[in-house]
Design a protein around this motif. Structure first.
Motif, mmCIF file in Angstrom:
data_model
loop_
_atom_site.group_PDB
_atom_site.id
_atom_site.type_symbol
_atom_site.label_atom_id
_atom_site.label_comp_id
_atom_site.label_asym_id
_atom_site.label_seq_id
_atom_site.Cartn_x
_atom_site.Cartn_y
_atom_site.Cartn_z
ATOM 1 N N VAL A 126 -0.221 -2.405 -10.462
ATOM 2 C CA VAL A 126 -0.210 -1.174 -9.679
ATOM 3 C C VAL A 126 -1.108 -1.354 -8.475
ATOM 4 O O VAL A 126 -2.225 -1.897 -8.597
ATOM 5 C CB VAL A 126 -0.698 0.033 -10.522
ATOM 6 C CG1 VAL A 126 -0.809 1.291 -9.654
ATOM 7 C CG2 VAL A 126 0.245 0.287 -11.684
ATOM 8 N N ARG A 127 -0.656 -0.920 -7.330
ATOM 9 C CA ARG A 127 -1.490 -1.014 -6.128
ATOM 10 C C ARG A 127 -1.249 0.203 -5.231
ATOM 11 O O ARG A 127 -0.182 0.809 -5.271
ATOM 12 C CB ARG A 127 -1.191 -2.294 -5.357
ATOM 13 C CG ARG A 127 0.204 -2.380 -4.779
ATOM 14 C CD ARG A 127 0.381 -3.657 -3.991
ATOM 15 N NE ARG A 127 1.736 -3.762 -3.436
ATOM 16 C CZ ARG A 127 2.134 -4.768 -2.648
ATOM 17 N NH1 ARG A 127 1.296 -5.751 -2.353
ATOM 18 N NH2 ARG A 127 3.373 -4.785 -2.189
ATOM 19 N N ARG A 128 -2.295 0.466 -4.432
ATOM 20 C CA ARG A 128 -2.200 1.598 -3.515
ATOM 21 C C ARG A 128 -1.713 1.095 -2.160
ATOM 22 O O ARG A 128 -2.243 0.114 -1.614
ATOM 23 C CB ARG A 128 -3.552 2.281 -3.364
ATOM 24 C CG ARG A 128 -3.478 3.610 -2.619
ATOM 25 C CD ARG A 128 -4.762 4.379 -2.731
ATOM 26 N NE ARG A 128 -4.606 5.738 -2.233
ATOM 27 C CZ ARG A 128 -5.558 6.669 -2.299
ATOM 28 N NH1 ARG A 128 -6.738 6.372 -2.871
ATOM 29 N NH2 ARG A 128 -5.351 7.885 -1.832
ATOM 30 N N LEU A 129 -0.743 1.792 -1.591
ATOM 31 C CA LEU A 129 -0.161 1.418 -0.308
ATOM 32 C C LEU A 129 -0.933 2.079 0.824
ATOM 33 O O LEU A 129 -1.663 3.064 0.612
ATOM 34 C CB LEU A 129 1.312 1.839 -0.266
ATOM 35 C CG LEU A 129 2.227 1.221 -1.329
ATOM 36 C CD1 LEU A 129 3.621 1.832 -1.240
ATOM 37 C CD2 LEU A 129 2.290 -0.286 -1.180
ATOM 38 N N PRO A 130 -0.796 1.546 2.049
ATOM 39 C CA PRO A 130 -1.475 2.171 3.201
ATOM 40 C C PRO A 130 -1.124 3.650 3.375
ATOM 41 O O PRO A 130 -1.915 4.422 3.916
ATOM 42 C CB PRO A 130 -0.968 1.338 4.381
ATOM 43 C CG PRO A 130 -0.653 0.011 3.787
ATOM 44 C CD PRO A 130 -0.136 0.298 2.411
ATOM 45 N N SER A 131 0.062 4.048 2.917
ATOM 46 C CA SER A 131 0.473 5.449 3.039
ATOM 47 C C SER A 131 -0.296 6.359 2.090
ATOM 48 O O SER A 131 -0.237 7.580 2.197
ATOM 49 C CB SER A 131 1.965 5.581 2.766
ATOM 50 O OG SER A 131 2.241 5.203 1.418
ATOM 51 N N ARG A 145 8.912 -7.369 -9.474
ATOM 52 C CA ARG A 145 9.810 -6.606 -8.609
ATOM 53 C C ARG A 145 9.314 -5.165 -8.550
ATOM 54 O O ARG A 145 8.797 -4.639 -9.533
ATOM 55 C CB ARG A 145 11.242 -6.678 -9.122
ATOM 56 C CG ARG A 145 11.457 -6.137 -10.497
ATOM 57 C CD ARG A 145 12.828 -6.510 -11.028
ATOM 58 N NE ARG A 145 12.906 -7.941 -11.284
ATOM 59 C CZ ARG A 145 14.038 -8.624 -11.399
ATOM 60 N NH1 ARG A 145 15.191 -8.001 -11.281
ATOM 61 N NH2 ARG A 145 14.021 -9.913 -11.633
ATOM 62 N N PRO A 146 9.468 -4.499 -7.396
ATOM 63 C CA PRO A 146 8.927 -3.149 -7.245
ATOM 64 C C PRO A 146 9.791 -2.107 -7.935
ATOM 65 O O PRO A 146 10.997 -2.282 -8.110
ATOM 66 C CB PRO A 146 8.921 -2.940 -5.729
ATOM 67 C CG PRO A 146 10.037 -3.816 -5.244
ATOM 68 C CD PRO A 146 10.045 -5.009 -6.151
ATOM 69 N N ALA A 147 9.150 -1.022 -8.322
ATOM 70 C CA ALA A 147 9.882 0.120 -8.861
ATOM 71 C C ALA A 147 10.754 0.708 -7.755
ATOM 72 O O ALA A 147 10.453 0.551 -6.571
ATOM 73 C CB ALA A 147 8.902 1.166 -9.380
ATOM 74 N N PRO A 148 11.836 1.368 -8.111
ATOM 75 C CA PRO A 148 12.733 1.908 -7.082
ATOM 76 C C PRO A 148 12.096 3.005 -6.240
ATOM 77 O O PRO A 148 12.562 3.300 -5.151
ATOM 78 C CB PRO A 148 13.917 2.455 -7.892
ATOM 79 C CG PRO A 148 13.372 2.679 -9.273
ATOM 80 C CD PRO A 148 12.340 1.632 -9.466
ATOM 81 N N THR A 149 11.024 3.631 -6.732
ATOM 82 C CA THR A 149 10.335 4.674 -5.975
ATOM 83 C C THR A 149 8.829 4.439 -6.034
ATOM 84 O O THR A 149 8.326 3.666 -6.868
ATOM 85 C CB THR A 149 10.637 6.076 -6.547
ATOM 86 O OG1 THR A 149 10.176 6.131 -7.899
ATOM 87 C CG2 THR A 149 12.130 6.372 -6.497
ATOM 88 N N THR A 150 8.094 5.096 -5.143
ATOM 89 C CA THR A 150 6.635 5.079 -5.211
ATOM 90 C C THR A 150 6.160 6.360 -5.898
ATOM 91 O O THR A 150 6.946 7.271 -6.143
ATOM 92 C CB THR A 150 6.020 4.979 -3.807
ATOM 93 O OG1 THR A 150 6.515 6.062 -3.008
ATOM 94 C CG2 THR A 150 6.413 3.643 -3.157
ATOM 95 N N PHE A 151 4.842 6.425 -6.202
ATOM 96 C CA PHE A 151 4.319 7.506 -7.026
ATOM 97 C C PHE A 151 3.151 8.195 -6.330
ATOM 98 O O PHE A 151 2.436 7.596 -5.521
ATOM 99 C CB PHE A 151 3.876 6.965 -8.389
ATOM 100 C CG PHE A 151 4.981 6.254 -9.124
ATOM 101 C CD1 PHE A 151 5.824 6.955 -9.965
ATOM 102 C CD2 PHE A 151 5.177 4.886 -8.952
ATOM 103 C CE1 PHE A 151 6.852 6.292 -10.638
ATOM 104 C CE2 PHE A 151 6.193 4.232 -9.618
ATOM 105 C CZ PHE A 151 7.041 4.937 -10.464
#
Length: 408
Positions: free
Chosen positions: A15-20, A35-41
């Protein structure tokens, strides 16, 4: 003062935090690649809960690789038809349904993009544009294709979940009376007369008649063996092969009134030799649907049969007559070359005269039983309830009939 302990490192995924500011979850596939999840949280706990669910799915064997379902529906459905080894007419039907009714909506979509809501919308739109029977057939094909995709682990679950959407509720087909069948046979002319009669009274399909050969007709036994069929595709191609189903291979015992027509036709019109076709055109060519169809429609008009009366509807007359003899369902299925009870029931019709026949038989049976009960004394309740219903003369007749049958 002790050092601050770091939280334990995740054993599954990351799990990582994105710049957004939103959180991204990544998980390993079967090849080990993250592989990334289809959505962010919104939050880190939300991402971790999602990873826990994916891990559980993989441990249970329920996990489906999203990339696997990225194949487009058109390619998968075409390959599905190619691999089935279908009969020529079924293959043609499926490709037509795919081209005209499924591909315009689903063709370019990936399998994992086809969901229940999209299917419901498609069905509603198709129901406005074409007949209910075509929509039901198209839905059954779509459901079968998507079920294979689910079985192949390309999608998690079949999205076709509309109850009863694949069932056909066709209107009652017209049924010709016996005299109308003979009128049609007379109107179409001597060359094609026997074809009409065999379609009705032997319950033979047009593609079976098109491939009927002299060796298949046993005049001594008064029967016909159905071993091959030659359906004609919409392209005009004549495809010779096995009958419609395994049950289609059968011996049909002909009623005696057909024997003379069979003999005359073989003497006058059939090709010579054991392999000779029984039905050929005026120039000796095999039966063609287009040529025969024109003659059939003209004769149909002369007799006064409805415009939607088809050659196949002749089977309704023969199968209903056979059922009226009291034959067992299995015997009726064998005669008509049908593999399911449902198929046979489609061809059995209950008209007013059949209902009258049932009512009359019940009437006679109750009279006989009432007469038998009265003769034995019977119970007080039986005598009081039944005796006023019938005149003494009817009871006497019923008793006499019962005695005659017992003596016989």
């Amino acid at each position: 003062m002790g050092r601050r302990r770091k939280p334990p490192r995740r054993k599954f995924g990351a799990v990582r935090r994105l710049p957004s500011g939103r959180w991204q979850a990544r998980y390993p596939g079967k090849d080990g690649t993250l592989r990334p999840a289809p959505t962010t949280f919104d939050t880190k706990p939300d991402a971790e809960i999602w990873l826990t669910q994916v891990e559980a799915d993989q441990l249970r064997g329920d996990w489906i690789d999203p990339a696997a379902g990225a194949v487009d529906f058109q390619s998968f459905a075409t390959r599905w038809i190619d691999e089935r080894g279908l009969a020529a007419t079924t293959d043609e039907l499926y490709r037509r349904l795919l081209r005209l009714h499924l591909a315009p909506t689903f063709g370019a979509l990936a399998l994992n993009e086809i969901g229940p809501a999209r299917i419901r919308t498609w069905r509603a739109e198709r129901s406005k544009a074409t007949g209910a029977t075509t929509v039901a057939k198209s839905y059954r094909l779509l459901k079968a294709v998507m079920q294979t995709a689910a079985d192949d682990d390309l999608i998690k679950r079949n999205p076709c979940r509309i109850k009863g959407a694949g069932q056909e509720h066709a209107a009652e087909r017209p049924t010709a009376e016996v005299e109308e069948v003979f009128g049609l046979a007379d109107a179409i002319g001597p060359r094609w007369r026997l074809m009409i009669l065999l379609g009705a009274f032997a319950s033979m399909r047009p593609e079976e008649l098109a491939e009927l050969r002299r060796k298949d007709v046993d005049q001594d036994r008064g029967s016909i063996w159905v071993t091959r069929a030659a359906p004609e595709l919409t392209t005009g191609e004549r495809v010779v092969g096995d009958p419609k189903s395994r049950a289609g291979r059968r011996e049909i015992v002909l009623p005696e009134f057909l024997h003379l027509d069979v003999k005359r036709h073989l003497d006058w019109y059939a090709e010579k030799g054991p392999e000779g076709l029984v039905f050929v055109g005026e120039r000796g060519a095999p039966l063609r649907r287009s040529t025969f169809g024109r003659k059939f429609r003209k004769a149909r008009g002369q007799v006064g049969l409805p415009d939607d009366f088809r050659f196949y509807d002749l089977r309704h007359t023969g199968n209903t007559l056979a059922a009226d003899t009291g034959a067992k369902l299995k015997d009726l299925m064998v005669r008509a070359g049908q593999s399911t009870e449902r198929a046979q029931l489609i061809y059995q019709h209950s008209k007013r005269k059949h209902q009258q026949r049932i009512a009359h038989a019940m009437h006679r049976d109750v009279l006989r039983q009432r007469g038998s009960t009265a003769g034995q004394g019977g119970s007080r309740q039986t005598r009081a309830t039944v005796r006023p219903l019938f005149a003494d003369r009817e009871v006497a007749e019923a008793q006499q009939e019962a005695a005659d049958e017992k003596q016989a």
